[in-house]
Motif scaffolding. Structure first.
Motif, short mmCIF file in Angstrom:
data_model
loop_
_atom_site.label_atom_id
_atom_site.label_comp_id
_atom_site.label_asym_id
_atom_site.label_seq_id
_atom_site.Cartn_x
_atom_site.Cartn_y
_atom_site.Cartn_z
N ASP A 93 10.04 -2.47 -1.77
CA ASP A 93 8.66 -2.73 -1.36
C ASP A 93 8.37 -2.26 0.07
N ALA A 94 9.32 -2.45 0.96
CA ALA A 94 9.06 -2.05 2.35
C ALA A 94 8.77 -0.55 2.43
N SER A 95 9.54 0.23 1.68
CA SER A 95 9.30 1.68 1.66
C SER A 95 7.94 1.98 1.03
N LEU A 96 7.65 1.30 -0.07
CA LEU A 96 6.37 1.53 -0.75
C LEU A 96 5.19 1.14 0.13
N PHE A 97 5.33 0.03 0.86
CA PHE A 97 4.24 -0.41 1.74
C PHE A 97 3.97 0.60 2.87
N LEU A 98 5.00 1.40 3.17
CA LEU A 98 4.78 2.46 4.18
C LEU A 98 4.39 3.78 3.52
N GLY A 99 4.28 3.77 2.20
CA GLY A 99 3.80 4.95 1.50
C GLY A 99 4.88 5.87 0.96
N PHE A 100 6.14 5.39 0.90
CA PHE A 100 7.23 6.24 0.42
C PHE A 100 7.76 5.76 -0.93
N ILE A 157 15.32 -5.43 9.21
CA ILE A 157 15.85 -5.28 7.84
C ILE A 157 15.05 -6.14 6.87
N ASP A 158 14.46 -5.50 5.89
CA ASP A 158 13.78 -6.25 4.84
C ASP A 158 14.81 -6.62 3.77
#
Ligand SMILES: Nc1ncnc2c1ncn2[C@@H]1O[C@H](COP(=O)(O)OP(=O)(O)OP(=O)(O)O)[C@@H](O)[C@H]1O
Ligand SMILES: [Mg+2]
Length: 258
Positions: A47-54, A128-129
């Motif tokens: 999710d952390a990557s997705l929330f940044l658009g990746f 770190i998420d």
């Protein structure tokens, strides 16, 4: 000489309380303040990557390669730039790493060894998420970080489970001082339930300086995540709520350095 990097886990064993949201926004907020930040995505949902658009199509290398010791790859080849001053270390196959970790005898040293390259990079902060639930990978993260940011959803079940993080630390023989900040999240001041639960959190942490002001429940906060953006790019009013957390971190780290 780069200063020593400060490493924080955003962790709570409860799911859906806002760990990824807070990890991403604290990381971006610190970056906007001019700190060099690496956000490490250590949850299998990414999710952390997705929330940044990746999405996983945007990267080939990941933390998986580093943690499994893939020949000839170094840390910097797994890191992608996400925003000014903000880099992302995405992951794959966290579940597989987690099962491998059952064989590891020195889980307390695992990330120190695998991520030792971080100390030579010029980051001020590593955020770190973490995934929900106790897991071997979360054990390893707790042994690795300097502090924990604990989001607590202002809702009855989450508030009742507040003590779990301390039990978790005790089971790992880690000091309860590792908890650096408690962030009440999704607070709705219009409801009696919200007010009562926030009051409970305040009483629980009375006499400590761990509590920051609550992050309110706002539709925009959920919406921007789906768009791969942060509120810093969309909604100044909501970004103020995360800035309070960012300022607390920066100030307490400045004090710690003195
Ligand atoms: N303050 C807020 N206001 C509105 N929505 C929020 C807020 N914080 C988080 N959310 C939303 O709640 C959901 C859960 O948040 P998030 O994914 O950050 O939680 P999590 O603790 O990381 O979950 P998981 O345990 O699954 O990793 C997401 O849809 C997110 O957009
Ligand atoms: Mg999450």
């Amino acid at each position: 000489m780069p200063g020593k990097v400060r490493k924080y886990a955003v962790l709570n064993n409860k799911g859906g309380v806002g760990k990824s949201t807070i990890a991403v926004h604290v990381a971006h907020g610190l970056a906007i303040k001019g700190k060099k930040v690496l956000l490490v995505d250590m949850d299998g949902q990414n999710d952390a990557s997705l929330f940044l658009g990746f999405t996983s199509e945007d990267y080939n290398n990941s933390l998986y390669d580093i943690l499994t010791g893939r020949e000839g790859i170094n840390l910097s080849e797994c890191i992608i730039n996400a925003r000014d001053n903000l880099d992302l270390l995405p992951s794959r196959n966290i579940d597989r790493i987690n099962s491998e970790l059952y064989k590891e005898t020195r889980i307390d040293l695992f990330l120190k060894e695998k991520l030792k390259g971080l100390e030579e990079m010029s980051y001020d902060y590593v955020i770190i998420d973490c995934g929900p639930q106790r897991s071997k990978i979360n054990d390893a993260i707790l042994y690795f970080v300097d502090g924990i940011i604990v989001p607590v959803q202002v809702e009855t079940a989450s508030v009742r489970a507040i003590g779990n993080i301390y039990e978790y630390l005790a089971d790992l023989h880690l000091n309860s001082d590792l908890v650096s900040l408690i962030v009440p999240n999704m607070y709705d001041q219009r409801t009696v339930d919200g007010k009562e639960n926030l009051e409970f959190i305040k009483e629980f942490f009375a006499g400590t300086d761990l509590l920051v002001q609550p992050v309110h429940r706002r539709i925009k906060i959920a919406e921007v995540g789906k768009l791969g953006k942060t509120v810093y790019e969309f909604d100044e009013e909501s970004s103020k709520q995360f800035n309070r957390i960012v300022e607390r971190l920066v100030n307490s780290d400045a004090e710690a350095k003195q």
